[in-house]
Write a protein that holds these residues in place. Sequence first.
Motif, PDB file in Angstrom:
ATOM      1  N   PRO A 145       2.225  -5.189   2.510  1.00  0.00           N
ATOM      2  CA  PRO A 145       1.700  -3.823   2.413  1.00  0.00           C
ATOM      3  C   PRO A 145       2.740  -2.822   1.944  1.00  0.00           C
ATOM      4  O   PRO A 145       3.949  -2.988   2.171  1.00  0.00           O
ATOM      5  CB  PRO A 145       1.298  -3.520   3.856  1.00  0.00           C
ATOM      6  N   ILE A 146       2.264  -1.791   1.275  1.00  0.00           N
ATOM      7  CA  ILE A 146       3.083  -0.621   0.948  1.00  0.00           C
ATOM      8  C   ILE A 146       2.265   0.596   1.350  1.00  0.00           C
ATOM      9  O   ILE A 146       1.068   0.688   1.024  1.00  0.00           O
ATOM     10  CB  ILE A 146       3.434  -0.576  -0.546  1.00  0.00           C
ATOM     11  N   PHE A 147       2.881   1.524   2.050  1.00  0.00           N
ATOM     12  CA  PHE A 147       2.144   2.670   2.577  1.00  0.00           C
ATOM     13  C   PHE A 147       2.362   3.881   1.677  1.00  0.00           C
ATOM     14  O   PHE A 147       3.498   4.299   1.424  1.00  0.00           O
ATOM     15  CB  PHE A 147       2.573   2.929   4.018  1.00  0.00           C
ATOM     16  N   ALA A 148       1.248   4.402   1.177  1.00  0.00           N
ATOM     17  CA  ALA A 148       1.278   5.481   0.188  1.00  0.00           C
ATOM     18  C   ALA A 148       1.089   6.838   0.857  1.00  0.00           C
ATOM     19  O   ALA A 148       0.306   6.974   1.809  1.00  0.00           O
ATOM     20  CB  ALA A 148       0.174   5.260  -0.848  1.00  0.00           C
ATOM     21  N   GLU A 149       1.796   7.822   0.338  1.00  0.00           N
ATOM     22  CA  GLU A 149       1.637   9.208   0.764  1.00  0.00           C
ATOM     23  C   GLU A 149       1.664  10.089  -0.484  1.00  0.00           C
ATOM     24  O   GLU A 149       2.447   9.827  -1.412  1.00  0.00           O
ATOM     25  CB  GLU A 149       2.773   9.628   1.698  1.00  0.00           C
ATOM     26  N   PRO A 150       0.836  11.129  -0.544  1.00  0.00           N
ATOM     27  CA  PRO A 150       0.840  12.019  -1.711  1.00  0.00           C
ATOM     28  C   PRO A 150       2.221  12.621  -1.948  1.00  0.00           C
ATOM     29  O   PRO A 150       2.916  13.010  -1.009  1.00  0.00           O
ATOM     30  CB  PRO A 150      -0.176  13.106  -1.327  1.00  0.00           C
ATOM     31  N   GLY A 151       2.633  12.655  -3.215  1.00  0.00           N
ATOM     32  CA  GLY A 151       3.902  13.261  -3.576  1.00  0.00           C
ATOM     33  C   GLY A 151       5.118  12.430  -3.224  1.00  0.00           C
ATOM     34  O   GLY A 151       6.228  12.954  -3.171  1.00  0.00           O
ATOM     35  N   THR A 152       4.905  11.138  -2.991  1.00  0.00           N
ATOM     36  CA  THR A 152       6.004  10.276  -2.555  1.00  0.00           C
ATOM     37  C   THR A 152       6.276   9.182  -3.588  1.00  0.00           C
ATOM     38  O   THR A 152       5.351   8.666  -4.218  1.00  0.00           O
ATOM     39  CB  THR A 152       5.673   9.618  -1.203  1.00  0.00           C
ATOM     40  N   SER A 153       7.524   8.834  -3.717  1.00  0.00           N
ATOM     41  CA  SER A 153       7.932   7.708  -4.550  1.00  0.00           C
ATOM     42  C   SER A 153       8.726   6.747  -3.686  1.00  0.00           C
ATOM     43  O   SER A 153       9.608   7.166  -2.923  1.00  0.00           O
ATOM     44  CB  SER A 153       8.805   8.200  -5.712  1.00  0.00           C
ATOM     45  N   VAL A 154       8.387   5.453  -3.759  1.00  0.00           N
ATOM     46  CA  VAL A 154       9.111   4.458  -2.971  1.00  0.00           C
ATOM     47  C   VAL A 154       9.738   3.422  -3.900  1.00  0.00           C
ATOM     48  O   VAL A 154       9.297   3.245  -5.041  1.00  0.00           O
ATOM     49  CB  VAL A 154       8.186   3.753  -1.947  1.00  0.00           C
ATOM     50  N   THR A 155      10.737   2.747  -3.383  1.00  0.00           N
ATOM     51  CA  THR A 155      11.468   1.751  -4.166  1.00  0.00           C
ATOM     52  C   THR A 155      11.410   0.397  -3.470  1.00  0.00           C
ATOM     53  O   THR A 155      11.700   0.300  -2.277  1.00  0.00           O
ATOM     54  CB  THR A 155      12.944   2.165  -4.333  1.00  0.00           C
ATOM     55  N   ILE A 156      10.995  -0.620  -4.236  1.00  0.00           N
ATOM     56  CA  ILE A 156      10.958  -1.986  -3.719  1.00  0.00           C
ATOM     57  C   ILE A 156      12.275  -2.686  -4.035  1.00  0.00           C
ATOM     58  O   ILE A 156      12.790  -2.587  -5.143  1.00  0.00           O
ATOM     59  CB  ILE A 156       9.795  -2.781  -4.349  1.00  0.00           C
ATOM     60  N   LYS A 157      12.783  -3.404  -3.052  1.00  0.00           N
ATOM     61  CA  LYS A 157      13.912  -4.305  -3.257  1.00  0.00           C
ATOM     62  C   LYS A 157      13.464  -5.678  -2.780  1.00  0.00           C
ATOM     63  O   LYS A 157      13.147  -5.857  -1.600  1.00  0.00           O
ATOM     64  CB  LYS A 157      15.134  -3.839  -2.476  1.00  0.00           C
ATOM     65  N   ALA A 158      13.384  -6.648  -3.707  1.00  0.00           N
ATOM     66  CA  ALA A 158      12.834  -7.948  -3.340  1.00  0.00           C
ATOM     67  C   ALA A 158      13.467  -9.060  -4.146  1.00  0.00           C
ATOM     68  O   ALA A 158      13.913  -8.864  -5.278  1.00  0.00           O
ATOM     69  CB  ALA A 158      11.317  -7.953  -3.549  1.00  0.00           C
ATOM     70  N   ASP A 159      13.468 -10.233  -3.545  1.00  0.00           N
ATOM     71  CA  ASP A 159      13.899 -11.459  -4.200  1.00  0.00           C
ATOM     72  C   ASP A 159      12.661 -12.352  -4.274  1.00  0.00           C
ATOM     73  O   ASP A 159      12.034 -12.629  -3.244  1.00  0.00           O
ATOM     74  CB  ASP A 159      15.001 -12.136  -3.387  1.00  0.00           C
ATOM     75  N   ALA A 160      12.290 -12.787  -5.464  1.00  0.00           N
ATOM     76  CA  ALA A 160      11.067 -13.566  -5.642  1.00  0.00           C
ATOM     77  C   ALA A 160      11.068 -14.853  -4.819  1.00  0.00           C
ATOM     78  O   ALA A 160      10.014 -15.379  -4.484  1.00  0.00           O
ATOM     79  CB  ALA A 160      10.868 -13.904  -7.116  1.00  0.00           C
ATOM     80  N   SER A 161      12.243 -15.355  -4.479  1.00  0.00           N
ATOM     81  CA  SER A 161      12.323 -16.581  -3.683  1.00  0.00           C
ATOM     82  C   SER A 161      12.297 -16.314  -2.183  1.00  0.00           C
ATOM     83  O   SER A 161      12.240 -17.254  -1.390  1.00  0.00           O
ATOM     84  CB  SER A 161      13.592 -17.360  -4.048  1.00  0.00           C
TER      85      SER A 161
END
Length: 335
Positions: free
Chosen positions: A85-101
């Motif tokens: 899940p990613i939680f959205a809020e108006p006027g917000t920008s989030v950054t994902i940091k992930a390793d596909a493995s």
Amino acid sequence: MKKITFLLLTFFSLFLCSCGIKSDRFKISGKFLHMNQAEFYIYSPDGVISGIDTIQISGGEIDYEIPCHNEGTLVIIFPNFSQQPIFAEPGTSVTIKADASHLKELKVEGSEANELMNHFREMILNVSPPEMIKKAEIFIKDHPESIVSTYLVRTYFLDKSYPDYAKAAELLKQMEAAQPKNGYIKRMTISLQQLKNAKEQANLPHFTAYDTEGKMFASSTLSSAPYAVINVWTSSDFESQNLQRFLKSIQQKSQGKLKLMSICVDASKKDCQQTMKRDSINWPNICDQDMFDGKTIKTLGLTSLPGNLLLKDGKIIARDLKSQDLRDRLNKIFP
């Protein structure tokens, strides 16, 4: 003077850009290690977006922006059908940091709700499934006001092969007191009753749906049969397709005593139809392109892949059997 004006305009332009996203938008950006090109599905259980959307990964980077007027949940479905899940809020920008493995270790930075979810992911990273459920309950009781708790109730107490309806109801009641204006919690409470109606030894809940050919299908067709199976499959999962081919052979042996209905959780009806044509599947298949968020699959409380209900004289006698267990049960009924 002109030079000063130019410099001021440049400064304000840069300032506005640095302020980030507009107040009615939400943005996801970031990078996936060990993944260059990919396409993920994304949906919202509480209405941030309608239906299924796609996220493109190019050069390992993600850049996804949508209109957003209310706080809500987005769920990314990865190619292996795991979800985050990613939680959205108006006027917000989030950054994902992930390793596909190591997708379980995904982190989302940029808002309090996502930081809370990061903390929960860390809590359950190396624990057993029963321990995950205990930790989810503790987290929800500690944070009944958080949108994260809404997601955890659904994931750990409702969308399971063996849902804990009593615990879900208890937690939802606590959350509703903390979030009295949250309409999604109210809808979850109502849908909880529908899920209770689809438990083992209960009658098959009534439903109607349109199959892939546009024909109306009613649950009474299954309820009136000596035996019936409802199974969940997708064109991207070999096990569920192989099980469907088995159901075709056992139906032929049953001499009309076994009725079948399938629910395809493909996001594309075309993919579903192509697989049905290839395997000569001719019984009703429901594919509303809403994946696990479709009306019929939610009415039946089916949440896994391959998922299934086994019916006898209209009563649910087993649900979400492992593929081999379902084969063994049917082979005994129709030797």
